[in-house]
Scaffold this motif. Structure first.
Motif, PDB file in Angstrom:
ATOM      1  N   LEU A  52      -9.748 -15.632   7.912  1.00  0.00           N
ATOM      2  CA  LEU A  52     -10.372 -15.644   6.593  1.00  0.00           C
ATOM      3  C   LEU A  52     -10.770 -17.061   6.205  1.00  0.00           C
ATOM      4  N   LYS A  53     -12.050 -17.208   5.802  1.00  0.00           N
ATOM      5  CA  LYS A  53     -12.563 -18.514   5.399  1.00  0.00           C
ATOM      6  C   LYS A  53     -12.865 -18.604   3.911  1.00  0.00           C
ATOM      7  N   ALA A  54     -13.083 -17.446   3.273  1.00  0.00           N
ATOM      8  CA  ALA A  54     -13.466 -17.478   1.863  1.00  0.00           C
ATOM      9  C   ALA A  54     -12.925 -16.244   1.159  1.00  0.00           C
ATOM     10  N   ILE A  55     -12.524 -16.431  -0.088  1.00  0.00           N
ATOM     11  CA  ILE A  55     -12.024 -15.319  -0.892  1.00  0.00           C
ATOM     12  C   ILE A  55     -12.575 -15.464  -2.306  1.00  0.00           C
ATOM     13  N   PHE A  56     -13.106 -14.361  -2.839  1.00  0.00           N
ATOM     14  CA  PHE A  56     -13.700 -14.345  -4.168  1.00  0.00           C
ATOM     15  C   PHE A  56     -12.991 -13.265  -4.984  1.00  0.00           C
ATOM     16  N   VAL A  57     -12.441 -13.633  -6.105  1.00  0.00           N
ATOM     17  CA  VAL A  57     -11.685 -12.697  -6.930  1.00  0.00           C
ATOM     18  C   VAL A  57     -12.318 -12.634  -8.308  1.00  0.00           C
ATOM     19  N   THR A  58     -12.979 -11.536  -8.592  1.00  0.00           N
ATOM     20  CA  THR A  58     -13.633 -11.332  -9.878  1.00  0.00           C
ATOM     21  C   THR A  58     -12.853 -10.364 -10.753  1.00  0.00           C
ATOM     22  N   SER A  59     -12.228  -9.374 -10.120  1.00  0.00           N
ATOM     23  CA  SER A  59     -11.489  -8.343 -10.847  1.00  0.00           C
ATOM     24  C   SER A  59     -10.601  -7.617  -9.846  1.00  0.00           C
ATOM     25  N   MET A  60     -10.136  -6.433 -10.219  1.00  0.00           N
ATOM     26  CA  MET A  60      -9.318  -5.559  -9.362  1.00  0.00           C
ATOM     27  C   MET A  60      -7.877  -6.023  -9.199  1.00  0.00           C
ATOM     28  N   ILE A  61      -7.497  -7.095  -9.864  1.00  0.00           N
ATOM     29  CA  ILE A  61      -6.115  -7.567  -9.800  1.00  0.00           C
ATOM     30  C   ILE A  61      -5.824  -8.324 -11.086  1.00  0.00           C
ATOM     31  N   ASN A  62      -4.649  -8.099 -11.673  1.00  0.00           N
ATOM     32  CA  ASN A  62      -4.329  -8.721 -12.955  1.00  0.00           C
ATOM     33  C   ASN A  62      -3.996 -10.197 -12.820  1.00  0.00           C
ATOM     34  N   SER A  63      -3.323 -10.549 -11.720  1.00  0.00           N
ATOM     35  CA  SER A  63      -2.938 -11.935 -11.494  1.00  0.00           C
ATOM     36  C   SER A  63      -2.871 -12.169  -9.994  1.00  0.00           C
ATOM     37  N   PHE A  64      -3.438 -13.276  -9.550  1.00  0.00           N
ATOM     38  CA  PHE A  64      -3.483 -13.550  -8.113  1.00  0.00           C
ATOM     39  C   PHE A  64      -2.462 -14.617  -7.756  1.00  0.00           C
TER      40      PHE A  64
ATOM     41  N   HIS B 190      -4.919 -20.592   7.740  1.00  0.00           N
ATOM     42  CA  HIS B 190      -5.190 -21.957   8.170  1.00  0.00           C
ATOM     43  C   HIS B 190      -6.679 -22.263   8.350  1.00  0.00           C
ATOM     44  N   LYS B 191      -7.539 -21.257   8.155  1.00  0.00           N
ATOM     45  CA  LYS B 191      -8.987 -21.490   8.243  1.00  0.00           C
ATOM     46  C   LYS B 191      -9.670 -21.334   6.885  1.00  0.00           C
ATOM     47  N   LEU B 192      -8.892 -21.108   5.844  1.00  0.00           N
ATOM     48  CA  LEU B 192      -9.449 -20.864   4.515  1.00  0.00           C
ATOM     49  C   LEU B 192     -10.103 -22.128   3.967  1.00  0.00           C
ATOM     50  N   GLU B 193     -11.394 -22.013   3.600  1.00  0.00           N
ATOM     51  CA  GLU B 193     -12.153 -23.160   3.122  1.00  0.00           C
ATOM     52  C   GLU B 193     -12.582 -23.037   1.665  1.00  0.00           C
ATOM     53  N   TRP B 194     -12.738 -21.815   1.180  1.00  0.00           N
ATOM     54  CA  TRP B 194     -13.391 -21.625  -0.120  1.00  0.00           C
ATOM     55  C   TRP B 194     -12.669 -20.528  -0.892  1.00  0.00           C
ATOM     56  N   ILE B 195     -12.208 -20.849  -2.083  1.00  0.00           N
ATOM     57  CA  ILE B 195     -11.638 -19.823  -2.949  1.00  0.00           C
ATOM     58  C   ILE B 195     -12.341 -19.874  -4.297  1.00  0.00           C
ATOM     59  N   ASP B 196     -12.538 -18.708  -4.861  1.00  0.00           N
ATOM     60  CA  ASP B 196     -13.156 -18.584  -6.184  1.00  0.00           C
ATOM     61  C   ASP B 196     -12.352 -17.538  -6.940  1.00  0.00           C
ATOM     62  N   ILE B 197     -11.469 -17.987  -7.807  1.00  0.00           N
ATOM     63  CA  ILE B 197     -10.530 -17.104  -8.503  1.00  0.00           C
ATOM     64  C   ILE B 197     -10.889 -17.053  -9.980  1.00  0.00           C
TER      65      ILE B 197
ATOM     66  N   VAL C  75     -13.008 -25.143  -4.364  1.00  0.00           N
ATOM     67  CA  VAL C  75     -12.228 -24.329  -5.287  1.00  0.00           C
ATOM     68  C   VAL C  75     -13.067 -24.087  -6.531  1.00  0.00           C
ATOM     69  N   GLU C  76     -13.200 -22.831  -6.910  1.00  0.00           N
ATOM     70  CA  GLU C  76     -13.982 -22.480  -8.090  1.00  0.00           C
ATOM     71  C   GLU C  76     -13.205 -21.501  -8.959  1.00  0.00           C
ATOM     72  N   GLY C  77     -13.560 -21.480 -10.233  1.00  0.00           N
ATOM     73  CA  GLY C  77     -13.077 -20.447 -11.133  1.00  0.00           C
ATOM     74  C   GLY C  77     -11.796 -20.758 -11.875  1.00  0.00           C
TER      75      GLY C  77
ATOM     76  N   GLY D 198     -10.713 -34.648  -1.335  1.00  0.00           N
ATOM     77  CA  GLY D 198     -12.038 -34.291  -0.828  1.00  0.00           C
ATOM     78  C   GLY D 198     -12.453 -32.858  -1.068  1.00  0.00           C
ATOM     79  N   VAL D 199     -11.647 -32.105  -1.789  1.00  0.00           N
ATOM     80  CA  VAL D 199     -11.991 -30.711  -2.098  1.00  0.00           C
ATOM     81  C   VAL D 199     -12.970 -30.678  -3.266  1.00  0.00           C
ATOM     82  N   GLN D 200     -14.020 -29.894  -3.138  1.00  0.00           N
ATOM     83  CA  GLN D 200     -14.979 -29.748  -4.230  1.00  0.00           C
ATOM     84  C   GLN D 200     -14.377 -28.821  -5.289  1.00  0.00           C
ATOM     85  N   ILE D 201     -14.397 -29.261  -6.547  1.00  0.00           N
ATOM     86  CA  ILE D 201     -13.838 -28.492  -7.647  1.00  0.00           C
ATOM     87  C   ILE D 201     -14.952 -28.121  -8.615  1.00  0.00           C
ATOM     88  N   TYR D 202     -15.059 -26.845  -8.935  1.00  0.00           N
ATOM     89  CA  TYR D 202     -16.099 -26.385  -9.864  1.00  0.00           C
ATOM     90  C   TYR D 202     -15.453 -25.616 -11.012  1.00  0.00           C
TER      91      TYR D 202
END
Length: 359
Positions: free
Chosen positions: A288-300, A309-316, A335-337, A355-359
C-alpha cells in the motif's frame, strides 16, 4: 456524510481521484498515449496491445471483447468485434488529449470553430445540461457527450460491427469466515473496491452477481432498493489470494466506492451497514502506497499504518487517533486532511521538517 451520486439509475463514483487531482491508480509509463488516441475501428487487436504496453491483459472470454483495463487510469475502453478488430473506442474525461481533431474538455462555445464538422444537438430531455455531438470519420462515427458546457466523452464506433455478447464471469466459491483474512468484513470491502477499480477483480455487474447468489434472474431497477444479504455474504467471504492483496497499492474509504452497489444497488449512504470499525489488518496490503479516508469510519487509528513500509501518501478527513505514529512511517511523503490543532501541530511540524509535504 457518505459520498454517493446517481445518474439515470446507475451508480457512479463520487470520487475518482485523490486530493490534488492525482489518480487513485498509478499510471503505467509503458502505455503509449499517442497510440491510444490514434486507435480507430477496423484496427486489429494487436494495435491495442501495442499501445497498452505492459498494462495489456487479453480480455477474458466472458467480457464480449471489452478491454477496460485502462478505464480508471487513462480513461480508455476498447471493444473488439467478433473478428478481433476494434469495433468501438470510448475515451472519458481522464483522457485529456485530442482525438480525431476533437480536444477533450473543449467548451461548447469553442467547439463550432475548432471542430466545424461536428453537429451538436439540442439539450437532452433526460439529462439536464447534456448535449450530444456527432461527426463522420473514414473509420466510423464519432460521438461526443457535452455536459455543463464542456466535452467530456468521445466514442468512435463502426456501426456495422458485430460483437460477442458479454456474460457473467466465473464466480469462485465463497469460503472462510466473513471478512477473512481481515478481522473487519467492511475493511475487506474497501480493499476489494480498490481491486475492482484497478480491474484486478472481476465481479461482473451488480445485477450479474445478484443473479448468481440468488439463483434467479434479478432486475436491480426493481430489486435494488434494499440490501441483498446473500450478495453481501458472498462478498465478505470472497477468496482473496495473497497475490491480490500484494497488488493493492491505494485504498479509498468513501461511500461512493464501486463495491457497495454489489450488495445494495441503490444504497443512499445514510445507513451504517458498511462502516469500518477495525483497520488493524490493513498491514496485510503490504504494498500500500496511498490511503484516502473521506468517510465510512468514525475515527481512524493511525497506529495501524505503521507496518506499511511503502506508504507514501495519506489523506485523512475524519477524526484520527495516535497521530504520533506517523513519525514512525519512514516512507511517508505527503499528509493531507489532518487538522492543525494543538494536539497535532507539533507532529505535523516534525513531519514537515523531515521533508514530508503537509496540506
Amino acid at each position: 456524510m457518505r459520498k454517493r451520486e446517481f445518474l439515470t439509475g446507475a451508480v457512479t463514483l463520487g470520487i475518482v481521484a485523490g486530493m490534488g487531482g492525482e489518480p487513485l491508480i498509478a499510471q503505467d509509463d509503458s502505455v503509449d498515449v499517442s497510440a491510444l488516441a490514434a486507435l480507430r475501428p477496423g484496427m486489429p487487436g494487436a494495435a491495442v496491445e501495442k499501445a497498452m504496453g505492459t498494462a495489456w491483459r487479453a480480455p477474458a472470454p466472458h467480457k464480449g471483447g471489452v478491454i477496460d483495463i485502462l478505464e480508471n487510469t487513462y480513461g480508455v475502453i476498447v471493444r473488439l468485434d467478433r473478428t478481433g478488430r476494434i469495433g468501438t473506442i470510448t475515451f472519458n474525461s481522464r483522457f485529456d488529449q485530442t482525438i480525431a481533431g476533437v480536444p477533450m474538455g473543449i467548451s461548447l462555445k469553442e467547439l463550432p470553430s475548432a471542430v466545424p464538422d461536428m453537429k451538436v444537438g439540442e439539450e437532452s430531455k433526460v439529462l439536464r445540461g447534456t448535449r450530444y455531438g456527432t461527426m463522420r470519420l473514414p473509420e466510423g462515427i464519432l460521438s461526443a457527450r457535452i455536459s455543463n458546457g464542456n466535452l467530456y466523452e468521445i466514442e468512435i464506433s463502426n456501426p456495422k460491427a458485430e460483437y460477442t455478447e458479454p456474460t457473467a464471469p466465473p464466480y469462485p466459491v465463497a469460503k472462510g469466515a466473513p471478512g477473512a483474512p481481515f478481522s473487519d468484513p467492511n475493511l475487506k470491502l474497501v480493499v476489494m473496491s480498490s481491486l475492482l477499480r484497478s480491474k484486478l477483480l472481476d465481479l461482473g455487474t451488480p445485477e450479474q452477481l445478484a443473479s448468481h447468489v440468488l439463483g434467479r434472474q434479478v432486475d436491480l431497477e426493481q430489486d435494488g432498493y434494499d440490501l441483498i444479504p446473500q450478495a453481501l455474504d458472498y462478498l465478505v467471504r470472497y477468496p482473496l489470494t495473497p497475490e491480490l492483496l500484494d497488488a493493492v497499492d491505494r485504498v479509498q474509504f468513501d461511500g461512493g466506492e464501486e463495491i457497495y452497489p454489489y450488495a445494495w444497488y441503490f444504497w443512499g449512504g445514510e445507513e451504517t451497514v458498511f462502516d469500518v470499525r477495525d483497520t488493524s489488518d490493513i498491514g496485510l496490503c503490504v504494498n500500500l502506497k496511498a490511503i484516502f479516508v473521506t468517510s465510512m469510519i468514525n475515527s481512524f487509528d493511525l497506529q495501524t499504518l505503521v507496518p506499511l513500509h511503502k506508504l507514501e501518501w495519506i489523506d485523512i478527513n475524519v477524526p484520527a487517533e495516535n497521530i504520533k505514529a506517523l513519525l514512525d512511517i519512514r516512507s511517508l511523503k505527503k499528509v493531507e486532511g489532518l487538522s492543525r490543532d494543538a494536539d497535532n501541530r507539533d507532529v505535523l511540524e516534525k513531519l514537515k521538517s523531515n521533508g514530508v509535504q503537509i496540506y
